[in-house]
Enzyme design. Sequence first.
Site, PDB file in Angstrom:
ATOM      1  CG  ASP A 113      -0.252  -0.179   2.450  1.00  0.00           C
ATOM      2  OD1 ASP A 113       0.827  -0.720   2.760  1.00  0.00           O
ATOM      3  OD2 ASP A 113      -0.631   0.289   3.587  1.00  0.00           O
ATOM      4  CG  HIS A 126       6.551  -0.607  10.440  1.00  0.00           C
ATOM      5  ND1 HIS A 126       6.287  -1.078  11.817  1.00  0.00           N
ATOM      6  CD2 HIS A 126       6.046   0.664  10.528  1.00  0.00           C
ATOM      7  CE1 HIS A 126       6.008  -0.035  12.778  1.00  0.00           C
ATOM      8  NE2 HIS A 126       5.829   1.045  11.906  1.00  0.00           N
TER       9      HIS A 126
END
Length: 332
Positions: free
Chosen positions: A17, A248
């Site tokens: 995303d 992340h």
Amino acid sequence: MTTEQNTPRIPVFLDCDTGIDDSLALSYLATSPQVHLVGVGTVSGNTSAEQAASNSLNLLAMLGREDVPVIQGSRDHLTHAFDGGVPEIHGYNGVGDVELPTASGSVTVGNAVDALIELSHQYAGELHIVTVGPLTNIALALRQDPTLPSRVRHLTTMGGAALVPGNVTAVAEANIWNDPEAAAEAFAADWDVTIVPLDVTLENTLDEDDRHRLLASESPAAQALGKMLDHYFDFYLSLYGKRSCALHDPLAAAIADRGVNPTVAPRVPVTVDTTDGPGRGQLIADLRGQRLGSVDHDGVRTRVVLATDRPLGPHLLNTIMSSTAHLQESAA
Ligand code: BDR
Ligand code: CA
């Protein structure tokens, strides 16, 4: 790009995303000598699936990887519509409001779900899926073709908070929070899964020195990443108390290609809370009994990474910058 001789590269499908840390993950996978990036699917999360596709396409072009197909996936999630993203974290365009040069190529016609299923046939038994966004496309692919897991070698996914607080609610991490039903379906499927939760991603960071290294590079792609990080660092200031950011998504990418290896990663049953209460979106990993050391549950194919062998930051920058340096040399 240099490829280590005699080491077969891992065919990877990245679902993202795109996103600032997604951009780092994409850059890493596009430049890793261990990886053959066979496709990039997009999903809404940090930004819309459409914007994520355009960001991915433009970044890949800057990295000299116009050969990698980018396919847009689901805009909305399984039970609810896309909520508009998180401009306060990733900017209005997902990449920290940095204007990337428009790629000459186009987003591949079709849907990421179909593309993933097709690639699972083309690379049957070898394909690694790396997800760094909500698991919507993966759940839709499983619904469309329940035989998908039999052809996929591994799913590595950034998501969840096993033993630490969430980053959207007290218990929910963003990728799972954005589509808990999809995460529940993906984790219930019969395949080998490595979950890379906040427990480890928050322990891996970049700081201002790293950002300046990127900015000082001759590579426009590395410079663009350095500029994006300016925005990301603003957001993380209140968490770390200094300008830096969590890694992340790149950690999931580096665990997938074994640039970083888990040292504690028990195979334990996991579920996701899909109720509408305060626990919605929580990754529930059954870590009972691990106090004296990692204990695997018989027959469980999902492992939850709780510690890794080395810090990701230097390896991430070296991978991206040594490859982009080759690109500059060959263009000169
Ligand atoms: C995850 O959420 C997104 O904002 C990041 O890109 C990462 O995938 C971290 O919780
Ligand atoms: Ca992401």
